[in-house]
Design a protein around this motif. Sequence first.
Motif, PDB file in Angstrom:
ATOM      1  N   TYR A 191      13.329  91.214   0.467  1.00 37.20           N
ATOM      2  CA  TYR A 191      12.902  90.672  -0.824  1.00 37.20           C
ATOM      3  C   TYR A 191      12.902  91.731  -1.924  1.00 37.20           C
ATOM      4  O   TYR A 191      12.240  91.571  -2.951  1.00 37.20           O
ATOM      5  CB  TYR A 191      11.529  90.019  -0.685  1.00 37.20           C
ATOM      6  N   ALA A 192      13.689  92.769  -1.723  1.00 39.80           N
ATOM      7  CA  ALA A 192      13.839  93.815  -2.741  1.00 39.80           C
ATOM      8  C   ALA A 192      14.855  93.377  -3.796  1.00 39.80           C
ATOM      9  O   ALA A 192      15.502  92.326  -3.674  1.00 39.80           O
ATOM     10  CB  ALA A 192      14.289  95.112  -2.080  1.00 39.80           C
ATOM     11  N   ASN A 193      14.997  94.175  -4.846  1.00 42.86           N
ATOM     12  CA  ASN A 193      16.073  93.984  -5.809  1.00 42.86           C
ATOM     13  C   ASN A 193      17.385  93.783  -5.051  1.00 42.86           C
ATOM     14  O   ASN A 193      17.656  94.453  -4.054  1.00 42.86           O
ATOM     15  CB  ASN A 193      16.152  95.227  -6.709  1.00 42.86           C
ATOM     16  N   GLU A 194      18.228  92.845  -5.507  1.00 46.26           N
ATOM     17  CA  GLU A 194      19.390  92.450  -4.704  1.00 46.26           C
ATOM     18  C   GLU A 194      20.369  93.603  -4.453  1.00 46.26           C
ATOM     19  O   GLU A 194      21.031  93.631  -3.407  1.00 46.26           O
ATOM     20  CB  GLU A 194      20.120  91.272  -5.343  1.00 46.26           C
ATOM     21  N   ASP A 195      20.468  94.543  -5.368  1.00 41.85           N
ATOM     22  CA  ASP A 195      21.377  95.667  -5.145  1.00 41.85           C
ATOM     23  C   ASP A 195      20.802  96.650  -4.128  1.00 41.85           C
ATOM     24  O   ASP A 195      21.535  97.190  -3.292  1.00 41.85           O
ATOM     25  CB  ASP A 195      21.677  96.377  -6.465  1.00 41.85           C
ATOM     26  N   ILE A 196      19.483  96.876  -4.205  1.00 47.32           N
ATOM     27  CA  ILE A 196      18.814  97.711  -3.205  1.00 47.32           C
ATOM     28  C   ILE A 196      18.946  97.052  -1.833  1.00 47.32           C
ATOM     29  O   ILE A 196      19.283  97.699  -0.833  1.00 47.32           O
ATOM     30  CB  ILE A 196      17.318  97.903  -3.555  1.00 47.32           C
ATOM     31  N   ARG A 197      18.670  95.767  -1.785  1.00 47.79           N
ATOM     32  CA  ARG A 197      18.787  95.020  -0.531  1.00 47.79           C
ATOM     33  C   ARG A 197      20.212  95.103   0.018  1.00 47.79           C
ATOM     34  O   ARG A 197      20.414  95.277   1.226  1.00 47.79           O
ATOM     35  CB  ARG A 197      18.403  93.556  -0.770  1.00 47.79           C
ATOM     36  N   SER A 198      21.186  94.995  -0.834  1.00 45.49           N
ATOM     37  CA  SER A 198      22.573  95.014  -0.420  1.00 45.49           C
ATOM     38  C   SER A 198      22.944  96.351   0.217  1.00 45.49           C
ATOM     39  O   SER A 198      23.546  96.412   1.297  1.00 45.49           O
ATOM     40  CB  SER A 198      23.485  94.738  -1.622  1.00 45.49           C
ATOM     41  N   LEU A 199      22.573  97.446  -0.446  1.00 47.06           N
ATOM     42  CA  LEU A 199      22.920  98.772   0.074  1.00 47.06           C
ATOM     43  C   LEU A 199      22.144  99.094   1.346  1.00 47.06           C
ATOM     44  O   LEU A 199      22.699  99.665   2.297  1.00 47.06           O
ATOM     45  CB  LEU A 199      22.668  99.832  -1.003  1.00 47.06           C
ATOM     46  N   LYS A 200      20.868  98.721   1.380  1.00 45.94           N
ATOM     47  CA  LYS A 200      20.086  98.958   2.606  1.00 45.94           C
ATOM     48  C   LYS A 200      20.612  98.107   3.760  1.00 45.94           C
ATOM     49  O   LYS A 200      20.593  98.540   4.917  1.00 45.94           O
ATOM     50  CB  LYS A 200      18.596  98.703   2.356  1.00 45.94           C
ATOM     51  N   SER A 201      21.089  96.915   3.455  1.00 44.65           N
ATOM     52  CA  SER A 201      21.677  96.067   4.495  1.00 44.65           C
ATOM     53  C   SER A 201      22.947  96.699   5.049  1.00 44.65           C
ATOM     54  O   SER A 201      23.188  96.683   6.262  1.00 44.65           O
ATOM     55  CB  SER A 201      21.985  94.673   3.942  1.00 44.65           C
ATOM     56  N   LEU A 202      23.771  97.257   4.171  1.00 44.67           N
ATOM     57  CA  LEU A 202      24.981  97.939   4.628  1.00 44.67           C
ATOM     58  C   LEU A 202      24.639  99.091   5.569  1.00 44.67           C
ATOM     59  O   LEU A 202      25.306  99.311   6.588  1.00 44.67           O
ATOM     60  CB  LEU A 202      25.785  98.455   3.435  1.00 44.67           C
ATOM     61  N   ILE A 203      23.592  99.833   5.230  1.00 39.56           N
ATOM     62  CA  ILE A 203      23.159 100.941   6.085  1.00 39.56           C
ATOM     63  C   ILE A 203      22.637 100.412   7.416  1.00 39.56           C
ATOM     64  O   ILE A 203      23.057 100.872   8.495  1.00 39.56           O
ATOM     65  CB  ILE A 203      22.081 101.787   5.384  1.00 39.56           C
ATOM     66  N   LEU A 204      21.713  99.448   7.353  1.00 39.60           N
ATOM     67  CA  LEU A 204      21.096  98.928   8.566  1.00 39.60           C
ATOM     68  C   LEU A 204      22.118  98.262   9.476  1.00 39.60           C
ATOM     69  O   LEU A 204      22.173  98.555  10.679  1.00 39.60           O
ATOM     70  CB  LEU A 204      19.994  97.924   8.204  1.00 39.60           C
ATOM     71  N   PHE A 205      22.927  97.386   8.928  1.00 37.86           N
ATOM     72  CA  PHE A 205      23.894  96.684   9.768  1.00 37.86           C
ATOM     73  C   PHE A 205      24.958  97.661  10.277  1.00 37.86           C
ATOM     74  O   PHE A 205      25.473  97.502  11.385  1.00 37.86           O
ATOM     75  CB  PHE A 205      24.542  95.538   8.997  1.00 37.86           C
ATOM     76  N   GLY A 206      25.267  98.668   9.459  1.00 33.48           N
ATOM     77  CA  GLY A 206      26.217  99.687   9.891  1.00 33.48           C
ATOM     78  C   GLY A 206      25.714 100.472  11.090  1.00 33.48           C
ATOM     79  O   GLY A 206      26.441 100.703  12.061  1.00 33.48           O
TER      80      GLY A 206
END
Length: 531
Positions: A119-134
């Motif tokens: 539920y963070a800012n969508e760009d923060i969420r997007s980059l953190k998702s790339l890191i986590l899923f990576g």
Amino acid sequence: MDNKMFCFQCEQTARCSGCTSSVGVCGKSSKTAELQDNLVGDLIALALTVNQGKDLEDNISDEVIKTVLEGLFTTITNVNFNDETLEIMIEKVKNLRKEVARESKVEEAQAYDMKKIWYANEDIRSLKSLILFGIKGMAAYAYHAWVINYRDDEVNKFFIEALCELSKDNSLDNLLKTVMKTGEINLKCMALLDKANTSTFGKPQPAKVSLTVEKGPFIVVTGHDLNDLKLLLEQTKDKGINIYTHGEMLPAHGYPELRKYEHLKGNFGTAWQNQQKEFANVPGAFLFTTNCLMPVKDSYADRVFTTEVVSYPQMIHIGEEKDFTPVINKALELGGYEKDMEFTGINGGHEVITGFGHDTVISVVDKVIDAVKAGKIKHFFLVGGCDGAKVGRNYYTEFVKATPKDTVILTLACGKYRFNDLNLGEIEGLPRIMDMGQCNDAYSAIQVAVALANAFGCGVNELPLTLNISWYEQKAVCILLSLLHLGIKNILLGPTIPAFISKNVLNILVENYNIAPISTPEEDLRKALTK
């Protein structure tokens, strides 16, 4: 507990935006999704505890690293549907965190709330998702190397670093740097697994693999773990049981140390997402070694076994002792088919070819170069990645069918099942479709591309090469990040753009790497062949 979830880590996520109901598209419940989030939150806390008051250059215990790898791997799509084993894993992480805090005399970090990411800012969420899923995808590769005693300290320490970064209120620029570092470290991880597999099982060699299942008892092995297959082959010698690969295990036929077992016969079925139909009432046993497990149907539930981090309620699990006796006994009990059964791929082919690892392809690179110079090979296509059930993936079949006869298709991972039984002929004795292996064998494709670029005295982006990548789960994410780390541009990505990529982050990828979504086979081929 809320009976709804939030999950958008796979390509099939609902409405291409996120699964938010009580059951995800993959079949996991909202409780399972919550437990998986809790596990990741506890892994972040473990990493923060480990990293308190010490430099990441310090040694991190094997127990910590193995627990992190197991924990991240467990949360990959289609790996674990079992709430009981997830709760056991969470408790294990919590106990280890307390132990680390006590031994290091530091304060124990508390579980991280994953809602801070979702539920963070969508760009923060997007980059953190790339890191986590990576790092989830990379954990699978590191785990496979780990079980055959191949490790890399830089790779292992990055898991701790990346987990810690997920908890920070970092800027977009800093998060983007970690995203790109994830791709860099995953490349090292894939190289590590390549070394582990080739050193242990030999260098892959081309092999024709039959799709016929011979009469008599048999076991089908699916997933990615070659070591599990080797152990099963050893335990089934001289027992009158044949072994067949399925899904991502198909490339095992190319490894000399696995091919030497005469009872490793062929490949059963097509892509992983067809298992609920293809496994129904089959008189053989099924062993799942990694992800690609779908919710198990009653028509074959009594013959499914899991091992490693794979888990499903009420299925018999083969533990660390690796005693496959229950699987063997079930195969003998079922008895197999009474006569040879001829199956085909989705295009009607009766056999497939695998084993074109980087050593094999590079060994004939002079022949390939001569064919290019003579105009016999005009273009190379890397068409590979994950397969899935969503409508539209027949695009990849049509794309490959439409490629001109003077082009070569390199492929890898389970996406190849859309077309790997096609007979597209040869060029100078080389098959037009070359299966380079599992998803982690993207490393092989990269090595071939680099070898060709060196031979032609140009960069990879200047080669007559088009990358058409399909994705489904998190291992595809880390591979994509590795390609971006290498500066590879003009990648076609499909069948959809990931839901976790925000508009601004997508713009960054488009502007810097010219990533584009697939369109139609005809249009994408036209653009590729006229660039």
